[in-house]
Design an enzyme around this catalytic site. Structure first.
Site, PDB file in Angstrom:
ATOM      1  N   ASN A  87       0.910  -1.272  -0.033  1.00 55.18           N
ATOM      2  CA  ASN A  87      -0.094  -0.251  -0.044  1.00 55.18           C
ATOM      3  C   ASN A  87       1.002   1.411  -0.044  1.00 55.18           C
ATOM      4  O   ASN A  87       0.378   2.366  -0.604  1.00 55.18           O
ATOM      5  CB  ASN A  87      -1.027   0.138   1.402  1.00 55.18           C
ATOM      6  CG  ASN A  87      -1.405   1.443   1.733  1.00 55.18           C
ATOM      7  OD1 ASN A  87      -2.270   1.806   0.965  1.00 55.18           O
ATOM      8  ND2 ASN A  87      -0.741   1.917   2.534  1.00 55.18           N
ATOM      9  N   SER A 139      -3.007   2.870  -9.118  1.00 54.10           N
ATOM     10  CA  SER A 139      -3.824   3.975  -9.101  1.00 54.10           C
ATOM     11  C   SER A 139      -4.538   4.209 -10.623  1.00 54.10           C
ATOM     12  O   SER A 139      -4.262   3.743 -11.290  1.00 54.10           O
ATOM     13  CB  SER A 139      -2.801   5.282  -8.896  1.00 54.10           C
ATOM     14  OG  SER A 139      -3.464   6.473  -9.129  1.00 54.10           O
ATOM     15  N   TYR A 152       4.542  10.136 -10.815  1.00 58.62           N
ATOM     16  CA  TYR A 152       3.383   9.319 -10.007  1.00 58.62           C
ATOM     17  C   TYR A 152       2.737   8.370 -11.156  1.00 58.62           C
ATOM     18  O   TYR A 152       2.580   6.971 -10.778  1.00 58.62           O
ATOM     19  CB  TYR A 152       2.461  10.124  -9.261  1.00 58.62           C
ATOM     20  CG  TYR A 152       1.423   9.276  -8.376  1.00 58.62           C
ATOM     21  CD1 TYR A 152       1.696   8.642  -7.538  1.00 58.62           C
ATOM     22  CD2 TYR A 152       0.017   9.238  -9.013  1.00 58.62           C
ATOM     23  CE1 TYR A 152       0.803   8.202  -6.815  1.00 58.62           C
ATOM     24  CE2 TYR A 152      -0.896   8.493  -8.283  1.00 58.62           C
ATOM     25  CZ  TYR A 152      -0.555   7.975  -7.124  1.00 58.62           C
ATOM     26  OH  TYR A 152      -1.391   7.064  -6.374  1.00 58.62           O
ATOM     27  N   ALA A 154       3.694   7.326 -14.094  1.00 58.19           N
ATOM     28  CA  ALA A 154       4.531   6.411 -14.741  1.00 58.19           C
ATOM     29  C   ALA A 154       5.223   5.147 -13.546  1.00 58.19           C
ATOM     30  O   ALA A 154       5.174   4.137 -13.933  1.00 58.19           O
ATOM     31  CB  ALA A 154       6.026   7.161 -15.254  1.00 58.19           C
ATOM     32  N   SER A 155       5.228   5.546 -12.320  1.00 57.17           N
ATOM     33  CA  SER A 155       5.552   4.573 -11.520  1.00 57.17           C
ATOM     34  C   SER A 155       4.211   3.788 -11.197  1.00 57.17           C
ATOM     35  O   SER A 155       4.530   2.423 -10.807  1.00 57.17           O
ATOM     36  CB  SER A 155       5.733   5.440  -9.866  1.00 57.17           C
ATOM     37  OG  SER A 155       4.817   5.915  -9.478  1.00 57.17           O
ATOM     38  N   LYS A 156       3.233   4.290 -11.244  1.00 58.55           N
ATOM     39  CA  LYS A 156       1.994   3.256 -10.977  1.00 58.55           C
ATOM     40  C   LYS A 156       1.761   2.112 -12.009  1.00 58.55           C
ATOM     41  O   LYS A 156       1.472   1.106 -11.937  1.00 58.55           O
ATOM     42  CB  LYS A 156       0.754   4.101 -10.455  1.00 58.55           C
ATOM     43  CG  LYS A 156       0.948   4.872  -9.014  1.00 58.55           C
ATOM     44  CD  LYS A 156       1.354   3.802  -8.240  1.00 58.55           C
ATOM     45  CE  LYS A 156       1.056   4.354  -6.687  1.00 58.55           C
ATOM     46  NZ  LYS A 156       1.221   3.466  -5.539  1.00 58.55           N
ATOM     47  N   ILE A 185      -9.653   9.384  -3.084  1.00 58.07           N
ATOM     48  CA  ILE A 185      -9.778   9.139  -1.686  1.00 58.07           C
ATOM     49  C   ILE A 185      -8.996  10.229  -0.942  1.00 58.07           C
ATOM     50  O   ILE A 185      -7.913  10.313  -0.773  1.00 58.07           O
ATOM     51  CB  ILE A 185      -9.379   7.714  -1.111  1.00 58.07           C
ATOM     52  CG1 ILE A 185      -9.857   6.648  -2.103  1.00 58.07           C
ATOM     53  CG2 ILE A 185      -9.608   7.624   0.279  1.00 58.07           C
ATOM     54  CD1 ILE A 185      -9.543   5.308  -1.773  1.00 58.07           C
TER      55      ILE A 185
HETATM   56  P1  NAI Z   1      -0.829   8.560   2.662  1.00 60.39           P
HETATM   57  O1  NAI Z   1       0.095   9.503   2.090  1.00 60.39           O
HETATM   58  O2  NAI Z   1      -2.067   8.942   3.404  1.00 60.39           O
HETATM   59  O3  NAI Z   1      -0.308   7.115   3.239  1.00 60.39           O
HETATM   60  C1  NAI Z   1       1.099   6.463   2.912  1.00 60.39           C
HETATM   61  C2  NAI Z   1       1.598   6.011   3.816  1.00 60.39           C
HETATM   62  O4  NAI Z   1       2.585   5.283   3.274  1.00 60.39           O
HETATM   63  C3  NAI Z   1       2.093   6.798   5.142  1.00 60.39           C
HETATM   64  O5  NAI Z   1       1.666   6.225   6.187  1.00 60.39           O
HETATM   65  C4  NAI Z   1       3.584   6.896   4.690  1.00 60.39           C
HETATM   66  O6  NAI Z   1       4.477   7.085   5.963  1.00 60.39           O
HETATM   67  C5  NAI Z   1       3.980   5.683   4.255  1.00 60.39           C
HETATM   68  N1  NAI Z   1       5.162   5.350   3.309  1.00 60.39           N
HETATM   69  C6  NAI Z   1       5.527   6.464   2.481  1.00 60.39           C
HETATM   70  N2  NAI Z   1       6.917   6.259   2.032  1.00 60.39           N
HETATM   71  C7  NAI Z   1       7.112   4.938   2.726  1.00 60.39           C
HETATM   72  C8  NAI Z   1       8.386   4.280   2.803  1.00 60.39           C
HETATM   73  N3  NAI Z   1       9.475   4.375   2.112  1.00 60.39           N
HETATM   74  N4  NAI Z   1       8.402   2.917   3.481  1.00 60.39           N
HETATM   75  C9  NAI Z   1       7.337   2.892   4.341  1.00 60.39           C
HETATM   76  N5  NAI Z   1       6.120   3.689   4.405  1.00 60.39           N
HETATM   77  C10 NAI Z   1       6.096   4.465   3.639  1.00 60.39           C
HETATM   78  O7  NAI Z   1      -1.337   8.045   1.237  1.00 60.39           O
HETATM   79  P2  NAI Z   1      -3.013   7.110   0.889  1.00 60.39           P
HETATM   80  O8  NAI Z   1      -3.793   8.205   0.117  1.00 60.39           O
HETATM   81  O9  NAI Z   1      -3.313   6.454   2.027  1.00 60.39           O
HETATM   82  O10 NAI Z   1      -2.187   6.205  -0.358  1.00 60.39           O
HETATM   83  C11 NAI Z   1      -1.841   4.764  -0.106  1.00 60.39           C
HETATM   84  C12 NAI Z   1      -1.849   4.032  -1.533  1.00 60.39           C
HETATM   85  O11 NAI Z   1      -2.794   4.284  -2.380  1.00 60.39           O
HETATM   86  C13 NAI Z   1      -0.465   4.797  -2.052  1.00 60.39           C
HETATM   87  O12 NAI Z   1       0.388   3.775  -2.677  1.00 60.39           O
HETATM   88  C14 NAI Z   1      -1.218   5.578  -3.084  1.00 60.39           C
HETATM   89  O13 NAI Z   1      -0.434   5.705  -3.980  1.00 60.39           O
HETATM   90  C15 NAI Z   1      -2.447   4.882  -3.554  1.00 60.39           C
HETATM   91  N6  NAI Z   1      -3.519   5.723  -3.928  1.00 60.39           N
HETATM   92  C16 NAI Z   1      -4.213   6.479  -3.316  1.00 60.39           C
HETATM   93  C17 NAI Z   1      -5.091   7.132  -3.789  1.00 60.39           C
HETATM   94  C18 NAI Z   1      -5.906   8.278  -2.936  1.00 60.39           C
HETATM   95  O14 NAI Z   1      -6.849   9.069  -3.373  1.00 60.39           O
HETATM   96  N7  NAI Z   1      -5.628   8.343  -1.809  1.00 60.39           N
HETATM   97  C19 NAI Z   1      -5.550   7.258  -5.281  1.00 60.39           C
HETATM   98  C20 NAI Z   1      -4.952   6.159  -5.877  1.00 60.39           C
HETATM   99  C21 NAI Z   1      -3.997   5.331  -5.398  1.00 60.39           C
END
Ligand code: NAI
Length: 257
Positions: A87, A139, A152, A154-156, A185
């Site tokens: 995640n 994503s 972002y 490209a990575s996804k 979200i």
């Molecule tokens: P967020 O920023 O609220 O949470 C991300 C979590 O990942 C944080 O707790 C952070 O500390 C942790 N993290 C970041 N880099 C890290 C690392 N190097 N090692 C360990 N942990 C690390 O993000 P959110 O919105 O909860 O997103 C979660 C996933 O869902 C992500 O992969 C995001 O790309 C994907 N996503 C989110 C969307 C949204 O609308 N929120 C839409 C599409 C995808």
């Protein structure tokens, strides 16, 4: 019909906040042994105090040694690892013409290399069991990217292709690998919660299910993908975006009500 996940050992990266926290909570509620990995030690401790995860490990997924150590700790405590949910992810925006190369590398270090690191660490355990589930956060940006979000997107997209390749490589071992594509979200990662009413309405016009996504929407999909009911699904990208751009103008249906 039940998704019985009791006793399954589930590792969730990025579990400290946002969607990851809700995924951890959902699997804990379903009786799984949840292991939360994140950079944020304080928020991880709270996750454990609130009994939303059984074990928490501070771990930077970009560092293969830290990831290997974390997975070894899971193996030592539980003797198995059934589900990996990749995640954790980061976003960085800016026009491609002037995008800072170091920032590009950082996005790929977390979103792509981080997924590689965790997969490489857990695969030997899953092969040993001849079973496992790997579930990767892609994503909607992997399908249609946004302006100023090339790194972002490209990575996804890379995560999606890794998912497909891994699904084939691990099929003979009883391991399925899937990715999911959330749409919008509101979390710390984006500015959706701060949009004014008009801007929010324009965004929501992209959706057939006209509401912001919730972490639970993703968590529910992960529960399904982690369980026995999804055994014939692998190498897939599942859209959990509320039907984002399912048609060119999903808002038309809402405006005609
Ligand atoms: P967020 O920023 O609220 O949470 C991300 C979590 O990942 C944080 O707790 C952070 O500390 C942790 N993290 C970041 N880099 C890290 C690392 N190097 N090692 C360990 N942990 C690390 O993000 P959110 O919105 O909860 O997103 C979660 C996933 O869902 C992500 O992969 C995001 O790309 C994907 N996503 C989110 C969307 C949204 O609308 N929120 C839409 C599409 C995808």
């Amino acid at each position: 019909m039940q998704i019985d996940l009791s006793g399954r050992v589930v590792v969730v990266t990025g579990a400290a906040r946002g969607i990851g926290r809700l995924i951890a909570a959902a699997f804990t509620r379903e009786g799984a042994h949840v292991v939360g990995l994140d950079l944020e030690a304080g928020a991880l401790a709270e996750l454990q105090e609130e009994s939303l995860a059984e074990l928490v490990l501070t771990c930077d997924i970009t560092d293969p040694d830290q990831v290997r150590q974390a997975v070894a700790a899971v193996d030592e405590q539980f003797g198995r690892l059934d589900v990996l949910i990749n995640n954790a992810g980061i976003n960085a925006e800016g026009p491609l013409e002037s995008f800072e190369p170091a920032l590009w590398d950082q996005v790929f270090a977390v979103n792509v290399r981080g997924v590689l690191n965790t997969c490489q660490a857990v695969i030997p355990l899953m092969k040993r069991q001849r079973s496992g589930r790997i579930i990767n956060a892609a994503s909607f940006a992997a399908i249609i990217p946004s302006v100023e979000a090339a790194a972002y997107g490209a990575s996804k997209a890379a995560v999606v292709q890794m998912t497909r390749v891994l699904a084939s490589e691990l099929g003979p071992w009883g391991i399925t690998v899937n990715a999911y594509a959330p749409g919008m979200i509101p979390t710390a990662m984006n500015g959706f919660a701060a949009l004014d009413e008009q801007a929010a309405s324009t965004k929501l016009d992209q959706l057939s299910v006209r509401r912001w996504g919730e972490g639970e929407d993703v968590a529910n999909l992960c529960l399904f993908l982690a369980g026995d009911l999804s055994g014939y699904i692998t190498g897939a990208l599942l859209d959990v975006s509320g039907g984002k751009f399912a048609t060119q103008d999903p808002g038309a249906a809402w405006r005609s009500l």
